[in-house]
Scaffold this motif. Structure first.
Motif, PDB file in Angstrom:
ATOM      1  N   ILE A  44      10.899   1.246  -6.350  1.00 43.23           N
ATOM      2  CA  ILE A  44       9.601   0.570  -6.295  1.00 43.23           C
ATOM      3  C   ILE A  44       9.048   0.440  -7.714  1.00 43.23           C
ATOM      4  N   ALA A  45       8.006  -0.379  -7.852  1.00 40.50           N
ATOM      5  CA  ALA A  45       7.241  -0.440  -9.102  1.00 40.50           C
ATOM      6  C   ALA A  45       5.832   0.051  -8.802  1.00 40.50           C
ATOM      7  N   TYR A  46       5.279   0.802  -9.746  1.00 42.47           N
ATOM      8  CA  TYR A  46       3.936   1.341  -9.556  1.00 42.47           C
ATOM      9  C   TYR A  46       3.233   1.433 -10.903  1.00 42.47           C
ATOM     10  N   PRO A  47       1.895   1.326 -10.909  1.00 40.92           N
ATOM     11  CA  PRO A  47       1.166   1.376 -12.174  1.00 40.92           C
ATOM     12  C   PRO A  47       1.102   2.799 -12.714  1.00 40.92           C
ATOM     13  N   THR A  48       1.212   2.905 -14.040  1.00 41.66           N
ATOM     14  CA  THR A  48       1.036   4.195 -14.701  1.00 41.66           C
ATOM     15  C   THR A  48      -0.112   4.046 -15.697  1.00 41.66           C
ATOM     16  N   PRO A  84      -3.891   6.543  -9.061  1.00 40.31           N
ATOM     17  CA  PRO A  84      -2.869   5.910  -8.212  1.00 40.31           C
ATOM     18  C   PRO A  84      -1.523   6.636  -8.233  1.00 40.31           C
ATOM     19  N   VAL A  85      -1.114   7.139  -9.388  1.00 39.19           N
ATOM     20  CA  VAL A  85       0.137   7.893  -9.477  1.00 39.19           C
ATOM     21  C   VAL A  85       0.010   9.195  -8.693  1.00 39.19           C
ATOM     22  N   ASP A 112       0.852  -1.180   0.000  1.00 38.45           N
ATOM     23  CA  ASP A 112       0.000   0.000   0.000  1.00 38.45           C
ATOM     24  C   ASP A 112       0.898   1.245   0.000  1.00 38.45           C
ATOM     25  N   ILE A 113       0.282   2.406  -0.078  1.00 45.26           N
ATOM     26  CA  ILE A 113       1.060   3.647  -0.161  1.00 45.26           C
ATOM     27  C   ILE A 113       1.946   3.848   1.063  1.00 45.26           C
ATOM     28  N   LYS A 114       1.427   3.624   2.236  1.00 44.69           N
ATOM     29  CA  LYS A 114       2.219   3.845   3.455  1.00 44.69           C
ATOM     30  C   LYS A 114       3.493   2.998   3.436  1.00 44.69           C
ATOM     31  N   SER A 115       3.370   1.749   3.055  1.00 47.59           N
ATOM     32  CA  SER A 115       4.540   0.865   2.988  1.00 47.59           C
ATOM     33  C   SER A 115       5.509   1.306   1.898  1.00 47.59           C
ATOM     34  N   LEU A 116       4.972   1.762   0.770  1.00 49.66           N
ATOM     35  CA  LEU A 116       5.828   2.231  -0.321  1.00 49.66           C
ATOM     36  C   LEU A 116       6.604   3.485   0.073  1.00 49.66           C
ATOM     37  N   LEU A 117       5.974   4.358   0.837  1.00 56.46           N
ATOM     38  CA  LEU A 117       6.669   5.567   1.294  1.00 56.46           C
ATOM     39  C   LEU A 117       7.876   5.197   2.142  1.00 56.46           C
TER      40      LEU A 117
END
Length: 190
Positions: free
Chosen positions: A23-27, A123-124, A9-14
């Protein structure tokens, strides 16, 4: 030994981003690899992972235009250029703009410009706004492999432990269009 994929989730990614990791994230069309643009350590890790030369420069993606102003030379953008940019933003268009004199070389590469995008993809936007600044954005794939479009494809190429934002891509067929902000010329078809 069983491996579980690392969907975060966002908190963990931060937390991962603040540790100067990638990290990898959807665009809009594919998964992106991202990191803190101000961390040379993180950017070098991303470049090593991609086997990409620093000289090529990188793209920054932001959740809001204000996140980009420390990296671009706004004084080089006249009203016509600003109208051109903002008529397509936020959205899936990356603009190559003159870089701010203090923009790190690990972002600009051999150029005096920087490619930037103000994304409309939720999401971005959420991720960048939560992080408080833009992210480096390059396709999530190893050299010679197709860009990952799913979390499974990210894990196939980068390993099951690679941190991935647990969202899906927007669904566009092609990565973002890239244009020169000053001339409006098309650099890459979207």
């Amino acid at each position: 030994m069983q491996h579980t994929s690392t969907l975060l989730d966002i908190k963990s990614l931060l937390t991962v981003l603040r540790k100067q990791r990638v990290i990898a994230y959807p665009t809009e069309a594919v998964f992106g690899l991202g990191c803190d643009p101000d961390s040379e350590i993180a950017v070098q890790a991303l470049l090593k992972l991609k086997r990409r030369s620093w000289q090529k420069g990188l793209i920054l993606v932001a959740g809001h235009y204000a996140q980009l102003t420390d990296y671009i030379d706004e004084s080089a953008l006249d009203n016509t250029v600003r109208e051109r940019i903002f008529s397509r933003w936020p959205g899936p268009v990356t603009w190559v703009m003159p870089a701010h004199p203090t923009a790190p070389y690990w972002l600009t590469g051999q150029y005096a410009s920087l490619a930037v995008r103000n994304s409309a993809f939720e999401p971005v936007r959420r991720l960048c706004l939560a992080f408080g600044k833009p992210l480096v954005s390059t396709s999530a794939n190893l050299t010679g492999m197709p860009p990952a479009r799913t979390t499974a494809e990210v894990h196939d190429q980068l390993g099951v432990a690679f941190p991935v934002f647990n969202e899906v891509v927007e669904g566009r067929d092609n990565p973002s269009e890239i244009r020169d902000a000053l001339s409006g010329d098309l650099i890459r078809q979207g």
